[in-house]
Write an enzyme that holds these catalytic residues in place. Sequence first.
Site, PDB file in Angstrom:
ATOM      1  N   SER A  78       0.795  -1.226   0.000  1.00  0.00           N
ATOM      2  CA  SER A  78       0.000   0.000   0.000  1.00  0.00           C
ATOM      3  C   SER A  78       0.826   1.274   0.000  1.00  0.00           C
ATOM      4  O   SER A  78       0.388   2.294  -0.517  1.00  0.00           O
ATOM      5  CB  SER A  78      -0.942   0.006   1.206  1.00  0.00           C
ATOM      6  OG  SER A  78      -0.209  -0.048   2.414  1.00  0.00           O
ATOM      7  N   HIS A  93      -5.078  -2.921  -3.118  1.00  0.00           N
ATOM      8  CA  HIS A  93      -4.653  -1.981  -4.165  1.00  0.00           C
ATOM      9  C   HIS A  93      -4.442  -2.660  -5.513  1.00  0.00           C
ATOM     10  O   HIS A  93      -3.914  -2.047  -6.440  1.00  0.00           O
ATOM     11  CB  HIS A  93      -3.371  -1.268  -3.725  1.00  0.00           C
ATOM     12  CG  HIS A  93      -3.569  -0.495  -2.454  1.00  0.00           C
ATOM     13  ND1 HIS A  93      -4.057   0.787  -2.433  1.00  0.00           N
ATOM     14  CD2 HIS A  93      -3.402  -0.857  -1.151  1.00  0.00           C
ATOM     15  CE1 HIS A  93      -4.152   1.204  -1.176  1.00  0.00           C
ATOM     16  NE2 HIS A  93      -3.769   0.217  -0.381  1.00  0.00           N
ATOM     17  N   LYS A 142     -11.424   0.950  -2.640  1.00  0.00           N
ATOM     18  CA  LYS A 142     -10.395   1.668  -3.404  1.00  0.00           C
ATOM     19  C   LYS A 142     -10.812   1.720  -4.880  1.00  0.00           C
ATOM     20  O   LYS A 142     -11.680   2.509  -5.210  1.00  0.00           O
ATOM     21  CB  LYS A 142      -9.036   1.043  -3.117  1.00  0.00           C
ATOM     22  CG  LYS A 142      -8.798   1.077  -1.583  1.00  0.00           C
ATOM     23  CD  LYS A 142      -7.426   0.805  -1.152  1.00  0.00           C
ATOM     24  CE  LYS A 142      -7.326   0.567   0.345  1.00  0.00           C
ATOM     25  NZ  LYS A 142      -7.638   1.705   1.188  1.00  0.00           N
TER      26      LYS A 142
HETATM   27  C1  LIG Z   1      -3.363  -3.246   1.986  1.00  0.00           C
HETATM   28  C2  LIG Z   1      -4.595  -2.747   2.661  1.00  0.00           C
HETATM   29  N1  LIG Z   1      -5.401  -3.620   3.269  1.00  0.00           N
HETATM   30  C3  LIG Z   1      -6.519  -3.242   3.876  1.00  0.00           C
HETATM   31  C4  LIG Z   1      -6.884  -1.912   3.938  1.00  0.00           C
HETATM   32  C5  LIG Z   1      -8.119  -1.518   4.681  1.00  0.00           C
HETATM   33  O1  LIG Z   1      -9.201  -1.442   3.809  1.00  0.00           O
HETATM   34  P1  LIG Z   1     -10.471  -0.590   4.212  1.00  0.00           P
HETATM   35  O2  LIG Z   1     -10.153   0.821   3.906  1.00  0.00           O
HETATM   36  O3  LIG Z   1     -11.576  -1.151   3.373  1.00  0.00           O
HETATM   37  O4  LIG Z   1     -10.691  -0.814   5.674  1.00  0.00           O
HETATM   38  C6  LIG Z   1      -6.099  -0.962   3.310  1.00  0.00           C
HETATM   39  C7  LIG Z   1      -6.513   0.459   3.343  1.00  0.00           C
HETATM   40  O5  LIG Z   1      -5.811   1.363   3.509  1.00  0.00           O
HETATM   41  C8  LIG Z   1      -4.916  -1.380   2.671  1.00  0.00           C
HETATM   42  O6  LIG Z   1      -4.101  -0.498   2.100  1.00  0.00           O
END
Ligand SMILES: Cc1ncc(COP(=O)(O)O)c(C=O)c1O
Length: 402
Positions: A195, A223, A252
């Site tokens: 991320s 992502h 996203k």
């Molecule tokens: C790799 C990753 N997993 C999970 C999440 C969390 O997702 P959500 O925003 O739906 O809680 C994010 C969000 O920033 C992320 O970058």
Amino acid sequence: MVKANLRVSPLREPMRSIDEFAWAKLTALERAGLRRQPVVTAREGIWVEREGRRLLSFSCNDYLNLSQHPQVVAAAIEAIKRYGVGAGASRLVTGNHPLYVELETRLARLKGTAAACVFGSGYLANSAIIPALVGPADLVLVDELSHACIHAGAKLSGALLCRYRHSDVTHVQTLLAQHRAAHPHALIATDGVFSMDGDLAPLAALAELGQRFDAWLLADDAHGLGVVGGGRGSTFANGRADVPLQMGTLSKAAGAYGGYLCASAAVVELMHTRARPLIYSTGLPPPAVAAAIAAIDLIERQPDYVAEPLRKARMFTQALNLPEAQSAIVPVILGEAETALAASRQLEEEGFLVVAIRPPTVPPGTARLRFAFTAQHPEAEIERLAAVVRARVLGSAGAADL
Ligand SMILES: Cc1ncc(COP(=O)(O)O)c(C=O)c1O
């Protein structure tokens, strides 16, 4: 009756001590450049309005700009009219509205699995899935740069947690050889697209190790969905990796909200009975689920559009002679938090919003600007952004990773 031994000093009122604690923490964070404050930001496509200024945003994960796409918005409105704004209860009670079945069927088809399970968010999904699969007797291996919610899920599980060096397959193998035999079950968990770094995990090699050591592989595709692998995500980016637990988020590139797990029917069934954030939290609002269905539809039907965020990210890396982008995310690592904050302010002066990313989101000494490219960023603006970054950020601070 047992008498509580409560010796409260008359000089220290409990409520005052909380505030003193909070202010002391905040002051220390402020001094280190690590205090965070939400800034009211109105988004209109790729543009935002912040503190009276209109800025072009490169700090949004709406990679396909679907959160404001007319078909996605229309689907959400229709769902509100039909089912209301809230789910009313947990999915295990009466919150399992009919839209869930359609979304889960679509997700399983997109990811090539037998079943899927939708959760309240991506964060909740990892907090749910990992403890449902492994417990205190088990082993979890986590990439050191994985998202906070993977670390949170791993800690919640109570399993022995080993962090391995970023994408270092040899380190994973060493840890498995060392620890695997002592635990009934083992899980390897990693971001599919990292991320804050934008690189892809070595999923095929991890899957192979998983097979060899009987360690289940979880890839978080937050992502990757809608961006890499023709929109199907990181599992499909370099051929197809055999990943039994394909987790992700709908917040996203899908532009909506909610998390998911695509897996076998047995694993999904287990989630319904064992995943606490699914059982003990209200179902997603119907409009979020309807919006996600419409978004998946667009992702499946528009491969050329889906290819745009990566193409635009590559325009930027090429212009600055950076390593070629592997996803829509491009980091420029600057070092200290203050340096990244100053660079962010300089870009803001030029009309760009690029938020500084600081510890603990990233390791100490690697504060950075994180550029997120979307399908609709105009090429001319990307060229201008690259020129400004070259002149004002790389020219003065000197990026740590160049
Ligand atoms: C790799 C990753 N997993 C999970 C999440 C969390 O997702 P959500 O925003 O739906 O809680 C994010 C969000 O920033 C992320 O970058």
